[in-house]
Design a protein around this motif. Structure first.
Motif, PDB file in Angstrom:
ATOM      1  N   SER A 265       0.753  -1.173   0.407  1.00 29.77           N
ATOM      2  CA  SER A 265       0.150  -0.052  -0.159  1.00 29.77           C
ATOM      3  C   SER A 265       1.071   1.447  -0.142  1.00 29.77           C
ATOM      4  O   SER A 265       0.781   2.044  -0.379  1.00 29.77           O
ATOM      5  CB  SER A 265      -0.878   0.273   1.527  1.00 29.77           C
ATOM      6  OG  SER A 265      -1.654  -0.974   1.470  1.00 29.77           O
ATOM      7  N   ALA A 277      -3.934   4.337  -0.600  1.00 27.98           N
ATOM      8  CA  ALA A 277      -3.985   3.582   0.033  1.00 27.98           C
ATOM      9  C   ALA A 277      -4.459   3.798   1.117  1.00 27.98           C
ATOM     10  O   ALA A 277      -3.462   4.348   1.790  1.00 27.98           O
ATOM     11  CB  ALA A 277      -3.382   2.763  -0.879  1.00 27.98           C
ATOM     12  N   THR A 287      -5.108  -4.357   4.111  1.00 24.90           N
ATOM     13  CA  THR A 287      -5.996  -4.735   3.163  1.00 24.90           C
ATOM     14  C   THR A 287      -5.930  -5.777   3.161  1.00 24.90           C
ATOM     15  O   THR A 287      -5.408  -7.100   3.319  1.00 24.90           O
ATOM     16  CB  THR A 287      -4.551  -4.409   1.961  1.00 24.90           C
ATOM     17  OG1 THR A 287      -3.787  -3.879   1.598  1.00 24.90           O
ATOM     18  CG2 THR A 287      -5.510  -5.471   0.472  1.00 24.90           C
ATOM     19  N   ASP A 306      -4.144  -3.343  -5.317  1.00 27.75           N
ATOM     20  CA  ASP A 306      -3.612  -3.720  -4.789  1.00 27.75           C
ATOM     21  C   ASP A 306      -4.048  -5.142  -4.087  1.00 27.75           C
ATOM     22  O   ASP A 306      -5.417  -5.304  -3.113  1.00 27.75           O
ATOM     23  CB  ASP A 306      -3.569  -3.024  -3.290  1.00 27.75           C
ATOM     24  CG  ASP A 306      -2.806  -2.901  -2.199  1.00 27.75           C
ATOM     25  OD1 ASP A 306      -1.762  -4.047  -1.993  1.00 27.75           O
ATOM     26  OD2 ASP A 306      -2.474  -2.015  -1.317  1.00 27.75           O
TER      27      ASP A 306
END
Length: 498
Positions: A265, A277, A287, A306
């Motif tokens: 990120s 992000a 994530t 991502d």
């Protein structure tokens, strides 16, 4: 019918409802008409589904209410014969509202069961041609995903298009369509993909409302007509931004992958030149599902995805298998959209572990079948006098392990080192633009053949054994882990091929 009407319910309207179960109406076996275009309208209670039916019909055929609770107690079907002065046989299926409490018109659990059964049954029979997901314009966008996932999970096998209809925009300034402009990127980042959209109102209180209602009628009918004709011809073309069909694209698709905490990120923020992000410094992954970011560099557009962090594969640890399954789904979706231009392997400086080798081989040799160029980004090099020297010292180790890249960048994304951060930004973009220049290495460029090596296996009784063999030989996985992963992937591969 030349325009949407605002009349009272018509006693002669051609409507029907299906059989009753558990005190709530759900789908039964309505007469099948091969030449009828079937549209299912669904969404949360009070989102304006019944009002949307009336807008399309040009008269009040469905009961509506301004109360807080929903007014649709089951599944009702309405036959429409005219769309924008043209003859079309369309059946609109109005469904019970989702997200009501246990005392609602139809409790949420029951409404979800009914909708799930309707979508699954009709999709398997080829009886759904379009799904309209109806939402209120004032809703927080991220709350829409739960219902979207329910809808998509039931219709994705047959690739039934889902369009978003945003209601209650009679007072939205400057124009209703601005709602989509404002929220499109957030919708995409949340992993929601629509085959089209319409920003509308069904209000008739003022002259401005009437003008916007007419615009709304035209926008919704345009969606129906487009997919009606697509269904007739079997040719799907792009209608608007958000389409998922195979269409020419100008942006390049990049997938970022690596272990949890590798800095994926942060790398995306470095590429974007700003914080787009979410990042975290704890042990928990920040994530939990793939996310999409739109980034421009040198005037050229890129879509950067991502992915969930991939740690050491272990039996009994579902996070690893969830992450691989999520990446597998993303790659297949991108392949339908036009292909993948680059894999970006994010790895922190340090020892080359078996986990890194497994992740590299999983993406390069199995998920992408050696068809996508791959670049290595080595992070956390802010303490190196010369960041590039790390690669000079370690490249022989990668060569001996037969881990090859089409390019590399030695970087740091730490904000406390602005000079190094600027060098890192330039380094990562230099390697990306060099490898993706001209798109000549784009993976398969669409056409549903990125997984060509797996697809012939779909009809093979030994498909699971073959996938296990690929995972053990290509990715050096243990047989136990490979069997677990193959079991997850097999079903998705078969469903997408059939």
């Amino acid at each position: 019918m030349s325009s949407p009407a605002g009349t009272q319910p018509s006693s002669s309207s051609n409507s029907s409802h299906f059989y009753s179960s558990s005190n709530h109406t759900e789908v039964g076996e309505p007469p099948h008409r091969a030449d009828t275009f079937n549209v299912v309208i669904c969404g949360e209670a009070g989102s304006g589904k019944s009002s949307l039916v009336n807008l399309i019909a040009g008269e009040n055929v469905a009961v509506t209410s301004s109360d807080a609770g929903g007014c649709t107690a089951g599944t009702h079907a309405y036959d429409i014969s005219t769309i924008r002065n043209e003859t079309f046989k369309v059946k609109l299926v109005d469904t019970a509202g989702l997200d009501e409490g246990p005392r609602g018109t139809v409790p949420d659990k029951e409404a979800r069961r009914i909708l799930r059964k309707l979508l699954r049954t009709r999709t398997e029979q080829g009886d759904i041609h379009l799904v309209m997901y109806c939402v209120r314009g004032e809703r927080v966008v991220r709350t829409l995903r739960r219902n979207y996932e329910l809808i998509r999970s039931q219709v994705k096998k047959k690739k039934v298009p889902i369009v978003l209809v945003v209601t209650c925009l009679e007072s939205y300034k400057p124009e209703m369509e601005e709602w989509w402009t404002v929220n499109e990127r957030t919708i995409s980042n949340l992993g929601m993909t629509f085959a089209g959209h319409a920003c509308i109102t069904t209000e008739t209180m003022t002259s401005m409302h009437m003008e916007r209602r007419t615009q709304s009628y035209d926008a919704v009918c345009k969606l129906i007509k487009h997919y009606y004709l697509s269904n007739k011809t079997g040719i799907h073309t792009e209608l608007s931004r958000g389409t998922i069909h195979n269409v020419p694209r100008t942006e390049r698709n990049i997938i970022v992958f690596g272990e949890t905490g590798a800095g994926k990120s942060s790398l995306i923020n470095l590429m974007a030149g700003k914080n787009v992000a979410d990042t975290c410094c704890g042990v928990e992954a920040c994530t939990t599902r793939w996310k999409e970011y739109f980034i421009k560099f040198g005037g050229e557009p890129f879509k950067v995805f991502d992915t969930v962090g991939l740690n050491e594969p272990q039996l009994g640890i579902p996070q690893y298998f969830d992450a691989v399954e999520n990446a597998h789904s993303l790659i297949q979706d991108l392949e339908r959209e036009g292909g993948i231009d680059l894999l970006l392997f994010c790895m922190p400086a340090g020892r080359l572990k078996a986990m890194h080798q497994c992740n590299y081989r999983l993406f390069r040799y199995f998920l992408c079948d050696k068809k996508v160029p791959i670049v290595l980004a080595i992070t956390n090099l802010e303490r190196e006098q010369n960041m590039e020297s790390w690669w000079t010292r370690n490249q022989e180790t990668f060569r001996k392990k037969k881990i090859r890249f089409d390019g590399h960048a030695c970087i740091t994304a730490v904000e406390h080192y602005p000079t190094l951060q600027t060098k890192s930004h330039d380094a990562i973009w230099d390697v990306i633009t060099n490898v993706t220049a001209g798109g000549q290495k784009r993976a398969r460029n669409g056409g549903n053949d990125l997984f060509v090596s797996l697809m012939p296996l779909a009809g093979n009784l030994h498909v699971r054994k073959d996938i296990v063999s690929r995972l053990t030989k290509r990715c050096h996985m243990s047989p136990e882990v490979a069997k677990e992963l193959a079991g997850r992937i097999k079903k998705d591969v078969v469903e997408r091929v059939i």
